[in-house]
Every structure is written in C-alpha cells, then in structure tokens.
Design a protein around this motif. Structure first.
Motif, PDB file in Angstrom:
ATOM      1  N   LYS A   4       0.807  -1.048  -0.037  1.00  0.00           N
ATOM      2  CA  LYS A   4       0.028  -0.027  -0.123  1.00  0.00           C
ATOM      3  C   LYS A   4       0.822   1.206  -0.025  1.00  0.00           C
ATOM      4  N   VAL A   5       1.840   1.204   0.778  1.00  0.00           N
ATOM      5  CA  VAL A   5       2.778   2.494   0.853  1.00  0.00           C
ATOM      6  C   VAL A   5       4.170   2.115   0.469  1.00  0.00           C
ATOM      7  N   ALA A   6       5.009   3.286  -0.188  1.00  0.00           N
ATOM      8  CA  ALA A   6       6.053   2.956  -0.628  1.00  0.00           C
ATOM      9  C   ALA A   6       7.013   3.987   0.234  1.00  0.00           C
ATOM     10  N   ILE A   7       8.012   3.595   1.227  1.00  0.00           N
ATOM     11  CA  ILE A   7       8.503   4.235   2.023  1.00  0.00           C
ATOM     12  C   ILE A   7       9.974   4.438   1.370  1.00  0.00           C
ATOM     13  N   CYS A   8      10.549   5.708   1.188  1.00  0.00           N
ATOM     14  CA  CYS A   8      11.553   6.102   0.174  1.00  0.00           C
ATOM     15  C   CYS A   8      12.549   6.510   1.509  1.00  0.00           C
ATOM     16  N   ILE A   9      13.814   5.988   1.246  1.00  0.00           N
ATOM     17  CA  ILE A   9      14.692   6.306   2.350  1.00  0.00           C
ATOM     18  C   ILE A   9      15.993   6.389   1.399  1.00  0.00           C
ATOM     19  N   LEU A  10      16.850   7.453   1.687  1.00  0.00           N
ATOM     20  CA  LEU A  10      18.257   7.617   0.923  1.00  0.00           C
ATOM     21  C   LEU A  10      19.113   7.067   1.830  1.00  0.00           C
ATOM     22  N   ASN A  11      20.312   6.446   1.429  1.00  0.00           N
ATOM     23  CA  ASN A  11      21.566   6.130   2.393  1.00  0.00           C
ATOM     24  C   ASN A  11      22.674   6.899   1.561  1.00  0.00           C
ATOM     25  N   TYR A  12      23.710   7.517   2.182  1.00  0.00           N
ATOM     26  CA  TYR A  12      24.888   7.930   1.650  1.00  0.00           C
ATOM     27  C   TYR A  12      25.900   7.719   2.851  1.00  0.00           C
ATOM     28  N   ASN A  13      26.576   6.859   2.810  1.00  0.00           N
ATOM     29  CA  ASN A  13      27.634   6.398   3.765  1.00  0.00           C
ATOM     30  C   ASN A  13      27.000   6.479   5.352  1.00  0.00           C
ATOM     31  N   CYS A  31       1.349  -3.846  11.182  1.00  0.00           N
ATOM     32  CA  CYS A  31      -0.040  -4.134  10.439  1.00  0.00           C
ATOM     33  C   CYS A  31      -0.118  -3.322   9.269  1.00  0.00           C
ATOM     34  N   LEU A  32       1.069  -2.517   8.586  1.00  0.00           N
ATOM     35  CA  LEU A  32       1.011  -1.783   7.574  1.00  0.00           C
ATOM     36  C   LEU A  32       1.421  -2.425   6.218  1.00  0.00           C
ATOM     37  N   GLU A  33       0.743  -2.385   5.062  1.00  0.00           N
ATOM     38  CA  GLU A  33       1.328  -2.933   3.841  1.00  0.00           C
ATOM     39  C   GLU A  33       2.158  -1.851   3.223  1.00  0.00           C
ATOM     40  N   PHE A  34       3.671  -2.264   3.222  1.00  0.00           N
ATOM     41  CA  PHE A  34       4.335  -1.279   2.897  1.00  0.00           C
ATOM     42  C   PHE A  34       5.614  -1.995   1.956  1.00  0.00           C
ATOM     43  N   GLN A  35       6.233  -1.497   1.385  1.00  0.00           N
ATOM     44  CA  GLN A  35       7.569  -1.689   0.627  1.00  0.00           C
ATOM     45  C   GLN A  35       8.484  -0.679   0.781  1.00  0.00           C
ATOM     46  N   ILE A  36       9.762  -0.814   1.125  1.00  0.00           N
ATOM     47  CA  ILE A  36      10.576   0.012   1.685  1.00  0.00           C
ATOM     48  C   ILE A  36      11.764   0.075   0.225  1.00  0.00           C
ATOM     49  N   LEU A  37      11.749   1.351  -0.277  1.00  0.00           N
ATOM     50  CA  LEU A  37      12.866   1.749  -1.218  1.00  0.00           C
ATOM     51  C   LEU A  37      14.026   2.597  -0.863  1.00  0.00           C
ATOM     52  N   ARG A 103       9.098   8.482  -8.465  1.00  0.00           N
ATOM     53  CA  ARG A 103       8.551   8.074  -9.933  1.00  0.00           C
ATOM     54  C   ARG A 103       8.566   6.795  -9.981  1.00  0.00           C
ATOM     55  N   PHE A 104       9.515   5.977  -9.485  1.00  0.00           N
ATOM     56  CA  PHE A 104       9.246   4.386  -9.516  1.00  0.00           C
ATOM     57  C   PHE A 104       8.098   3.829  -8.820  1.00  0.00           C
ATOM     58  N   ALA A 105       7.989   4.698  -7.533  1.00  0.00           N
ATOM     59  CA  ALA A 105       6.902   4.068  -6.622  1.00  0.00           C
ATOM     60  C   ALA A 105       5.581   4.304  -7.645  1.00  0.00           C
ATOM     61  N   LEU A 106       5.511   5.388  -8.174  1.00  0.00           N
ATOM     62  CA  LEU A 106       4.072   5.596  -8.884  1.00  0.00           C
ATOM     63  C   LEU A 106       4.008   4.677 -10.067  1.00  0.00           C
ATOM     64  N   ASN A 107       5.137   4.714 -10.914  1.00  0.00           N
ATOM     65  CA  ASN A 107       5.061   3.784 -12.031  1.00  0.00           C
ATOM     66  C   ASN A 107       4.587   2.304 -11.560  1.00  0.00           C
ATOM     67  N   GLU A 108       5.072   1.853 -10.456  1.00  0.00           N
ATOM     68  CA  GLU A 108       4.817   0.448 -10.112  1.00  0.00           C
ATOM     69  C   GLU A 108       3.366   0.374  -9.219  1.00  0.00           C
ATOM     70  N   GLY A 109       2.597   1.269  -9.343  1.00  0.00           N
ATOM     71  CA  GLY A 109       1.279   1.253  -8.639  1.00  0.00           C
ATOM     72  C   GLY A 109       1.145   1.813  -7.311  1.00  0.00           C
ATOM     73  N   PHE A 110       1.828   2.285  -6.753  1.00  0.00           N
ATOM     74  CA  PHE A 110       1.803   2.518  -5.426  1.00  0.00           C
ATOM     75  C   PHE A 110       0.874   4.065  -5.481  1.00  0.00           C
ATOM     76  N   ASP A 111       0.192   4.326  -4.399  1.00  0.00           N
ATOM     77  CA  ASP A 111      -0.734   5.503  -4.339  1.00  0.00           C
ATOM     78  C   ASP A 111      -0.282   6.413  -3.526  1.00  0.00           C
ATOM     79  N   HIS A 112       0.405   5.909  -2.414  1.00  0.00           N
ATOM     80  CA  HIS A 112       0.978   6.797  -1.214  1.00  0.00           C
ATOM     81  C   HIS A 112       2.627   6.549  -1.162  1.00  0.00           C
ATOM     82  N   LEU A 131      -1.223   7.983   7.890  1.00  0.00           N
ATOM     83  CA  LEU A 131      -2.098   7.552   6.612  1.00  0.00           C
ATOM     84  C   LEU A 131      -3.521   7.484   6.857  1.00  0.00           C
ATOM     85  N   LYS A 132      -3.887   7.200   8.237  1.00  0.00           N
ATOM     86  CA  LYS A 132      -5.309   7.325   8.512  1.00  0.00           C
ATOM     87  C   LYS A 132      -5.965   8.585   8.499  1.00  0.00           C
ATOM     88  N   ALA A 133      -5.055   9.512   9.339  1.00  0.00           N
ATOM     89  CA  ALA A 133      -5.512  10.738   9.278  1.00  0.00           C
ATOM     90  C   ALA A 133      -5.489  11.706   7.757  1.00  0.00           C
TER      91      ALA A 133
END
Length: 365
Positions: A4-13, A31-37, A103-112, A131-133
């Motif tokens: 349901k949700v794409a959680i976007c995180i950057l890593n640099y060292n 309990c949340l449906e998510f994928q970490i990117l 952009r990747f998340a939107l292309n893959e069908g994520f809404d949030h 997300l509920k609020a």
C-alpha cells in the motif's frame, strides 16, 4: 502492486542509521502494507556492503537493483519483496534521488509515498496513524507529517511543521504543539513540512509536482512549501504521534570551516530560491533586507568580524545574482572552500568559474 505504501529512504555512507531506521519500521508497522525503497547515493563500498548484509538478514525477500539498467524480469521479481535497494553509481543529492524513488513508486502502482530520513526512528506506528488521518475524506490535506522530536531528547520537539513568511520559516516546537492541543487541534494546518518525514499521495504529486532539483543539498522542502502555498495546497501535522530524528549529530562533529561553508550553501540556496519565487523588484527588496540580517547573524552566530561578514554576505549576494541553481558541482566546490576564501570578496574570475560549472537539470514543476 499489493503493497500500500512506498517508504522512500536515501543512504549515503550512513548504513548504521539506515539499518536502525528500517528496524524501527519493521518493529512498529507490522500491520501496515508497505515496501521500503532505498536509494544508495554511491556510498563507499564498505558502507554499501554493510547495508547489503543487514538487509539480507532483516528481509527474507530483500532485492537489489542497479537503477541504471532495470529490466522487466527484475521488476517482477522485486514486486513482492519487502525491501528494494537501488545501488546508484553517482550521488544524485537529496531531491533528485527522492524524485527517482517517487517516480518508481508511482510507475509501480503505489498510491502513497513516504519520504523518510535514514537518521530517523519510529517509536510508534506513526506512518499508519498518519496515513489514516491523511486519508480521512472529511479533512482537506495534500501533504502531511507528524511531530518530529530530538533523538537525544525525546520530550523535545524538533519540528512539528511550521510557517513561512517573506523568505523565512519558523519551526513549530513544544509551545506551538501545546497551543494546538489546548485548542483541540490534533491535525492542524501548517505551511511548512520538512523533507525529513513527508507523506504524499498520487493526487498531491500530480497537483504539486516533485521536489525541485535546482538545489543539490537543502532548500528543496522550503521551495516545495512555497509552491504548495502558491497553489493553495493544505499541509497538516499529526500531533498524536511522533518520530525521532538524530538531528545535530553530524553538525556537532563538524569543523568550524565546514559549519561556515554549509551555512554559506544554505544562504545561497535561499537567495536563488526567492529569486525564482519573487518578481525582480520584490526580490531586490527582499535581498536588501535579508542581507542586513545575514550580516548581523554571521557576526553573532558564526563569529565573523565586520569586514569578514561584509565579504561573506557580499559573496552570497553576488553569486546568487549570477546563478539560477546550486548544482552538485557548485555545492562540492563551495563545501570544500576554506574559511579565508569564503570571507574574502570573490573576484570576477571566481564568479565566472561558478557560472560556468555544469548544472543539474531542472525538474518540471
């Protein structure tokens, strides 16, 4: 896409912080449906290897992709994974890397999508509550966050949204949170939300656009707030939950020279941002007033002498008048300049050098 949700995180060292962050997500968002990117901005090999090893242990379905060469088979295999690591071959900076993930998340069908700094940690199911609020049909909301508190002092608010006015911003802190709560406002409107923790949906991104790539590091959240305000968008902060941010840890270890150069970049970003936002005459008025503030602040906070402060602010004004963006090349040159160079008046040759550096592409707004 079942997540349901794409959680976007950057890593640099910063693999240690990134690992702590994803562990907190796994712990509290069960309990949340998510994928970490995760987009790795070309970290050193040891740091990237540490991150790979940890992800392999943390996620049974962890998948790694080279963002420069993605094929359909990889996308199919990665679609059901809990976490995808995009191992970049260059440092794209904060805005461009986050835009890539969105952009990747939107292309893959994520809404949030959720933008989350790697040096944050959850202490509650804050993403689910936000997300509920956010999704309440009776509440107008285009972008949102929660109270963000200091990791070193969890009772103290670092940023609970904020307001913007005439090229400045004010973070909402504990007194503001208490004021909202006394009025019974647990999801109040705010004008500014830091990119540290930001929730958007497909509709909001279509309305507001992506983060500005005019700035390699910093300013993208302020520019986004200006654009959102101009388009009549509504930002909100959820005060019934919070996350923790390890803010200040890097700054406290920085040398005086690095603090000065980072301050310079921050000021230059704002000058260029307001040049884009205001009409020429208003920008010149704003710049004249702001230059006085920069001068006083550089003496009081940065410890510059009057002559040094004059040159320091003058350099910001002159460079801000020449440049239309702060590219990666500009950022790296400025951040490595020594103190003496920053507090000495730039000559025409120096200005020409900056003006002719390669520039990052400008994202559509």
């Amino acid at each position: 896409m079942c997540n349901k949700v794409a959680i976007c995180i950057l890593n640099y060292n910063g693999s240690k912080d990134t690992i702590d962050c994803i562990r907190s997500i796994k712990k509290y968002e069960c309990c949340l449906e998510f994928q970490i990117l995760i987009y790795d901005n070309n970290s050193i090999s040891d740091d990237l290897e540490t991150l790979r090893d940890a992800l392999a242990c943390e996620f049974f379905s962890f998948f790694e992709i080279n963002p420069d060469s993605i094929d359909d088979d990889e996308l199919v295999r990665a679609s059901d994974s809990s976490c995808i690591l995009f191992s970049g071959t260059e440092n794209l900076g904060f805005a461009k890397a986050n835009n890539w993930l969105m952009r990747f998340a939107l292309n893959e069908g994520f809404d949030h999508v959720v933008l989350l700094n790697n040096d944050t940690e959850l202490v509650d199911d804050s993403i689910s509550k936000l997300l509920k609020a956010y999704s309440d049909p009776t509440v107008q909301c285009d972008y949102a966050t929660t109270d963000i508190r200091f990791y070193s002092d969890p009772e103290k608010s670092w940023n609970a949204g904020g307001s913007i006015f005439f090229g400045t911003r004010r973070y909402y802190r504990e007194t503001d949170v208490l004021r909202f709560q006394k009025r019974g406002e647990l999801f109040p409107r705010v004008e500014f939300i830091t990119g540290c923790f930001l929730l958007l949906d497909r509709r909001a991104i279509k309305k507001l656009g992506f983060l500005s790539e005019d700035f390699f590091f910093g300013e993208e959240d302020y520019e986004f707030a200006l654009r959102a305000k101009e388009k009549g968008a509504v930002g909100r902060v959820l005060l019934s939950t919070h996350i923790l941010h390890k803010v200040g840890a890097t700054a406290s270890r920085s040398s005086a020279n690095r603090i000065l150069s980072r301050d310079y970049v921050h000021r230059l970003n704002r000058v260029i941002d307001m040049k884009h936002y205001y009409r020429p005459l208003r920008w010149k008025l704003w710049l004249a007033i702001t230059s006085v503030y920069y001068f006083v602040d550089s003496i009081k906070r940065l410890g510059l002498g009057r002559k040094e402060a004059t040159a320091y602010v003058g350099n910001i004004v002159r460079l801000g008048s020449v440049l239309n963006r702060v590219s990666k090349d500009t950022f790296e040159r400025l951040i490595t300049m020594d103190r003496q160079a920053l507090v000495t008046c730039f000559d025409d040759e120096t200005l020409d050098l900056f003006a002719n550096l390669p520039s990052c592409p400008v994202v559509d707004k």
